[in-house]
Design an enzyme around this catalytic site. Sequence first.
Site, mmCIF file in Angstrom:
data_model
loop_
_atom_site.group_PDB
_atom_site.id
_atom_site.type_symbol
_atom_site.label_atom_id
_atom_site.label_comp_id
_atom_site.label_asym_id
_atom_site.label_seq_id
_atom_site.Cartn_x
_atom_site.Cartn_y
_atom_site.Cartn_z
ATOM 1 N N THR A 141 45.650 45.084 39.408
ATOM 2 C CA THR A 141 45.596 44.115 38.310
ATOM 3 C C THR A 141 46.625 44.430 37.222
ATOM 4 O O THR A 141 47.310 43.531 36.718
ATOM 5 C CB THR A 141 44.178 44.100 37.703
ATOM 6 O OG1 THR A 141 43.263 43.712 38.730
ATOM 7 C CG2 THR A 141 44.075 43.127 36.558
ATOM 8 N N HIS A 183 35.787 39.845 40.125
ATOM 9 C CA HIS A 183 36.164 41.157 40.688
ATOM 10 C C HIS A 183 35.219 41.514 41.833
ATOM 11 O O HIS A 183 34.030 41.248 41.771
ATOM 12 C CB HIS A 183 36.086 42.224 39.590
ATOM 13 C CG HIS A 183 36.731 43.522 39.953
ATOM 14 N ND1 HIS A 183 36.094 44.504 40.663
ATOM 15 C CD2 HIS A 183 37.985 43.983 39.720
ATOM 16 C CE1 HIS A 183 36.912 45.522 40.844
ATOM 17 N NE2 HIS A 183 38.078 45.233 40.279
HETATM 18 C C1 GP9 Z 1 39.843 46.464 35.316
HETATM 19 C C2 GP9 Z 1 40.135 45.177 35.975
HETATM 20 C C3 GP9 Z 1 40.181 45.265 37.474
HETATM 21 O O1 GP9 Z 1 40.071 46.482 33.947
HETATM 22 O O2 GP9 Z 1 41.194 44.519 35.426
HETATM 23 O O3 GP9 Z 1 41.290 45.833 38.027
HETATM 24 P P1 GP9 Z 1 41.478 45.931 39.635
HETATM 25 O O4 GP9 Z 1 40.415 46.880 40.126
HETATM 26 O O5 GP9 Z 1 41.303 44.557 40.215
HETATM 27 O O6 GP9 Z 1 42.861 46.454 39.792
#
Ligand code: GP9
Length: 403
Positions: free
Chosen positions: A80, A193
């Site tokens: 992300t 997520h």
């Molecule tokens: C954590 C969120 C997720 O702050 O932005 O990140 P990811 O696990 O998808 O890289």
Amino acid sequence: SKEEFLAELSELKEGNLSNEKVAFGSAKGKNVIMIQVESLQNFVIDLSVDGQEVTPVLNSLVDESYYFSNVYQQVGQGNTSDAEFIFNTAIYPREDVATSELASTRDFPSIARILGEQGYSTSTFHPGDKEFWNRDDLYPALGIETIYDKQLFENEDVIGIGPSDEVLFKKGVMELKKTQQPFYSQFITLSSHHPFELPKEKQLLELPEKLENTDVGNYLQSVAYTDQAIGKFIEELKKNGLYDNSLLVIYGDHQAPLQDEKLVSEVLNHEYHTIDKFNVPFLIHGDMTKQGQKITQVGGQLDMMPTVANLLGLSLDNEVIFGQDLLNTEKNLVGTRFYLPTGSYFSNSVFYEAGNTFDDGVAYSLDTHEEIPLTADMKKDYEAVLKLEKLSDDYIASLEGKE
Ligand code: GP9
């Protein structure tokens, strides 16, 4: 030196851009509201399950936007945070570390910084902890002034690992209202997520039995929820007079880790190919309202920022960027590594998945998804991708030390 990087880049990218430039500055001076959506893949756009649209809000936005349907993920292990880095800089993320880990000792050239220098206020909203992925170093290194992290959203409606997307957008608009315009603001969503556990009362889709309690079904529920939250956000932006004078930029950060690929294929009605896995949606709303345009030119996440910059009338001629404006592109070469072996790429017609050597790799037609024979041109592209990625790594290394 910067000049040397620019010279090498223009050699590697020669002939990629169109001769005539369209839409330069057509959204000059507008606010920019960027929404980076967690795990959003392109296959959900216009997808229906048992007659229900999964993303009705995005689908109707697509009809009024530049919608880029052939854009591919380029994030590395920073996931992300790499997507945030790429959008801001149009530089390849490193393969060996999350690029945000390099942010404590260097500044990155970025669209936030360029807009800031032109009088924009810049901010970022994420309902997680800003220490996660070193965002507390990353954002200042990108030149983003104001950071809103979980403190702003705490103690409210939580989904999975943080406050819900509804809270993110609701509180976000309250801050935007007070923000000096024009502004550049990024919203990093979280509710979709992995592992996509959405409370029952927030589930919007009536899933067929075969999708119930599956990761694929849960994923679709999560995406439908975020889609609805984006719809509410748009309503709030309109109410507060912030919609018409803003460019709304929406894209997916990276693929969702879906275990049951056979089930995805059933939902899609065709084989869930690696090409589908890497395909993220990208749309820009607010330049050509009402009348949308679908752009099928192949691109990557690195191309997002140059495309937005063109609309804002920002010249990037003097910037070391590895992406290119997709409204003015003839041909493209999109490297993607970490999730795929180094040297893998998407070009205008080919997806090449590298092996240990070029000859160990496999090529597929982007059109039919069928395997096709390797050619000398593909080998040239493979070598060019390796050079581009190395040049990008060298460029990041050269940024040693705060500016
Ligand atoms: C954590 C969120 C997720 O702050 O932005 O990140 P990811 O696990 O998808 O890289």
